[in-house]
Design a protein around this motif. Structure first.
Motif, PDB file in Angstrom:
ATOM      1  N   ALA A   1      53.373  19.437  32.644  1.00  0.00           N
ATOM      2  CA  ALA A   1      53.167  20.867  32.407  1.00  0.00           C
ATOM      3  C   ALA A   1      52.219  21.476  33.429  1.00  0.00           C
ATOM      4  O   ALA A   1      52.345  22.662  33.773  1.00  0.00           O
ATOM      5  N   TYR A   2      51.269  20.677  33.920  1.00  0.00           N
ATOM      6  CA  TYR A   2      50.273  21.217  34.844  1.00  0.00           C
ATOM      7  C   TYR A   2      50.498  20.795  36.295  1.00  0.00           C
ATOM      8  O   TYR A   2      49.703  21.155  37.168  1.00  0.00           O
ATOM      9  N   THR A   3      51.561  20.044  36.541  1.00  0.00           N
ATOM     10  CA  THR A   3      51.813  19.621  37.922  1.00  0.00           C
ATOM     11  C   THR A   3      53.191  20.041  38.439  1.00  0.00           C
ATOM     12  O   THR A   3      53.409  20.049  39.655  1.00  0.00           O
ATOM     13  N   LEU A   4      54.113  20.403  37.553  1.00  0.00           N
ATOM     14  CA  LEU A   4      55.468  20.774  37.951  1.00  0.00           C
ATOM     15  C   LEU A   4      55.734  22.244  37.659  1.00  0.00           C
ATOM     16  O   LEU A   4      55.047  22.847  36.828  1.00  0.00           O
ATOM     17  N   PRO A   5      56.730  22.841  38.296  1.00  0.00           N
ATOM     18  CA  PRO A   5      57.083  24.239  37.992  1.00  0.00           C
ATOM     19  C   PRO A   5      57.459  24.407  36.522  1.00  0.00           C
ATOM     20  O   PRO A   5      58.032  23.499  35.909  1.00  0.00           O
ATOM     21  N   VAL A   6      57.145  25.577  35.965  1.00  0.00           N
ATOM     22  CA  VAL A   6      57.404  25.840  34.551  1.00  0.00           C
ATOM     23  C   VAL A   6      58.888  25.686  34.225  1.00  0.00           C
ATOM     24  O   VAL A   6      59.258  25.035  33.236  1.00  0.00           O
ATOM     25  N   ASP A   7      59.762  26.277  35.040  1.00  0.00           N
ATOM     26  CA  ASP A   7      61.197  26.192  34.785  1.00  0.00           C
ATOM     27  C   ASP A   7      61.687  24.745  34.785  1.00  0.00           C
ATOM     28  O   ASP A   7      62.594  24.384  34.023  1.00  0.00           O
ATOM     29  N   THR A   8      61.104  23.924  35.637  1.00  0.00           N
ATOM     30  CA  THR A   8      61.489  22.509  35.680  1.00  0.00           C
ATOM     31  C   THR A   8      61.079  21.798  34.401  1.00  0.00           C
ATOM     32  O   THR A   8      61.850  21.024  33.827  1.00  0.00           O
ATOM     33  N   MET A   9      59.865  22.075  33.928  1.00  0.00           N
ATOM     34  CA  MET A   9      59.375  21.384  32.748  1.00  0.00           C
ATOM     35  C   MET A   9      60.088  21.816  31.470  1.00  0.00           C
ATOM     36  O   MET A   9      60.124  21.061  30.499  1.00  0.00           O
ATOM     37  N   VAL A  10      60.673  22.995  31.458  1.00  0.00           N
ATOM     38  CA  VAL A  10      61.396  23.431  30.257  1.00  0.00           C
ATOM     39  C   VAL A  10      62.542  22.471  29.946  1.00  0.00           C
ATOM     40  O   VAL A  10      62.730  22.052  28.804  1.00  0.00           O
ATOM     41  N   TRP A  11      63.322  22.094  30.985  1.00  0.00           N
ATOM     42  CA  TRP A  11      64.415  21.155  30.721  1.00  0.00           C
ATOM     43  C   TRP A  11      63.959  19.704  30.838  1.00  0.00           C
ATOM     44  O   TRP A  11      64.432  18.839  30.093  1.00  0.00           O
ATOM     45  N   LEU A  12      62.997  19.436  31.733  1.00  0.00           N
ATOM     46  CA  LEU A  12      62.536  18.066  31.896  1.00  0.00           C
ATOM     47  C   LEU A  12      61.787  17.585  30.660  1.00  0.00           C
ATOM     48  O   LEU A  12      61.837  16.398  30.315  1.00  0.00           O
ATOM     49  N   GLY A  13      61.121  18.503  29.962  1.00  0.00           N
ATOM     50  CA  GLY A  13      60.430  18.118  28.739  1.00  0.00           C
ATOM     51  C   GLY A  13      61.394  17.543  27.716  1.00  0.00           C
ATOM     52  O   GLY A  13      61.073  16.573  27.012  1.00  0.00           O
ATOM     53  N   SER A  14      62.600  18.115  27.633  1.00  0.00           N
ATOM     54  CA  SER A  14      63.602  17.597  26.707  1.00  0.00           C
ATOM     55  C   SER A  14      64.098  16.223  27.140  1.00  0.00           C
ATOM     56  O   SER A  14      64.362  15.355  26.296  1.00  0.00           O
ATOM     57  N   VAL A  15      64.209  16.017  28.445  1.00  0.00           N
ATOM     58  CA  VAL A  15      64.611  14.705  28.947  1.00  0.00           C
ATOM     59  C   VAL A  15      63.556  13.657  28.617  1.00  0.00           C
ATOM     60  O   VAL A  15      63.869  12.540  28.177  1.00  0.00           O
ATOM     61  N   ILE A  16      62.294  14.021  28.811  1.00  0.00           N
ATOM     62  CA  ILE A  16      61.191  13.100  28.498  1.00  0.00           C
ATOM     63  C   ILE A  16      61.212  12.744  27.021  1.00  0.00           C
ATOM     64  O   ILE A  16      61.030  11.585  26.629  1.00  0.00           O
ATOM     65  N   LEU A  17      61.443  13.757  26.162  1.00  0.00           N
ATOM     66  CA  LEU A  17      61.506  13.504  24.726  1.00  0.00           C
ATOM     67  C   LEU A  17      62.659  12.564  24.379  1.00  0.00           C
ATOM     68  O   LEU A  17      62.498  11.635  23.583  1.00  0.00           O
ATOM     69  N   ALA A  18      63.830  12.785  25.003  1.00  0.00           N
ATOM     70  CA  ALA A  18      64.987  11.936  24.735  1.00  0.00           C
ATOM     71  C   ALA A  18      64.724  10.492  25.158  1.00  0.00           C
ATOM     72  O   ALA A  18      65.087   9.543  24.453  1.00  0.00           O
ATOM     73  N   VAL A  19      64.083  10.326  26.325  1.00  0.00           N
ATOM     74  CA  VAL A  19      63.760   8.976  26.795  1.00  0.00           C
ATOM     75  C   VAL A  19      62.770   8.300  25.848  1.00  0.00           C
ATOM     76  O   VAL A  19      62.911   7.116  25.520  1.00  0.00           O
ATOM     77  N   ALA A  20      61.789   9.060  25.384  1.00  0.00           N
ATOM     78  CA  ALA A  20      60.804   8.504  24.451  1.00  0.00           C
ATOM     79  C   ALA A  20      61.470   8.079  23.148  1.00  0.00           C
ATOM     80  O   ALA A  20      61.163   7.011  22.598  1.00  0.00           O
ATOM     81  N   MET A  21      62.401   8.909  22.660  1.00  0.00           N
ATOM     82  CA  MET A  21      63.120   8.557  21.437  1.00  0.00           C
ATOM     83  C   MET A  21      63.920   7.268  21.624  1.00  0.00           C
ATOM     84  O   MET A  21      63.906   6.372  20.772  1.00  0.00           O
TER      85      MET A  21
END
Length: 244
Positions: A174-194
């Motif tokens: 959230a503090y190192t990548l562009p906001v638009d990137t983290m909006v979709w990448l956050g979901s990918v990170i969550l899916a990988v964690a699951m």
């Protein structure tokens, strides 16, 4: 033997739906509000938090009972929704999303420390499968098997650690990548964690628990058969002849 499939599937749905947290709808609505309707990043992030909060609250009202998962997720959703409208930094709002995972992870670990592993509510329906014999075997193991109780705790610990790790990764992003990137990448990170939680939790805990449960069901069936045979033998035995 009859398996009650409908309650089993409903139990699984009610357990995991709050944990998944509506990934596709919030992400899609963010881009709709921001790119389609021209809203600011701040407002788009705020409005995209409405759907998961409303869904969680509606589910709790409809079922009239709230397990530990639903209560915890409802709380963090409502707090996150409020922060979405009072916070002025889009990056802070993205970091806020990771707070959901951290709150759940901490809650799970605390539940283990208190002797009431929260993730038992998630793994039990998958192992018991709505079967009365497996339910009885579960209770016997829970009462008399240290190995089974240890595996139960390990399953919750794995999920607690995974969710806390997911929180750290998303905050850094959230503090190192562009906001638009983290909006979709956050979901990918969550899916990988699951996926990681399911894989590691299954290997270290759910798998061994399933094997112990199957063994206990077979042992219980043999005991029941032996008792039935003994009962039939006593019934068929001739009555003793009394001497006159």
């Amino acid at each position: 033997m009859t398996t009650n499939t409908v309650p089993q599937l409903q139990s699984k749905k009610n357990t995991f739906a709050p944990l998944i947290m509506d990934v596709a709808v919030p992400v899609g609505s963010y881009y709709l509000f921001k790119d389609g309707l021209g809203m600011s990043t701040l407002l788009a992030l705020g409005l995209s938090s409405v759907v998961p909060a409303v869904r969680t609250a509606t589910s709790a009202v409809r079922e009239r009972t709230v397990n530990a998962f639903a209560a915890l997720i409802l709380f963090v959703n409502l707090v996150g929704l409020l922060l979405s409208f009072v916070a002025g930094d889009p990056r802070l709002m993205l970091a806020k999303d990771s707070g959901v995972s951290s709150a759940i992870g901490i809650g799970i670990l605390v539940s283990v420390a208190l002797g009431k592993p929260m993730m038992t509510a998630a793994v039990k329906p998958w192992l018991v499968k709505g079967d009365a014999e497996r339910e009885a075997a579960w209770e016997r193991l829970l009462a008399g098997s240290p190995a089974f109780r240890r595996a139960e705790r390990v399953f919750s610990v794995v999920w607690g650690v995974v969710l806390l790790g997911e929180c750290v990764v998303r905050v850094v992003g959230a503090y190192t990548l562009p906001v638009d990137t983290m909006v979709w990448l956050g979901s990918v990170i969550l899916a990988v964690a699951m996926g990681l939680g399911f894989f590691v939790g299954g290997a270290l805990a759910a798998g061994p628990m399933a094997r112990m449960l199957t063994t206990e069901v077979k042992a219980g069936a043999r005991t029941f058969a032996a008792e039935a045979e003994a009962g039939e033998a006593r019934t068929a035995a001739p009555a003793p002849v009394l001497a006159r």
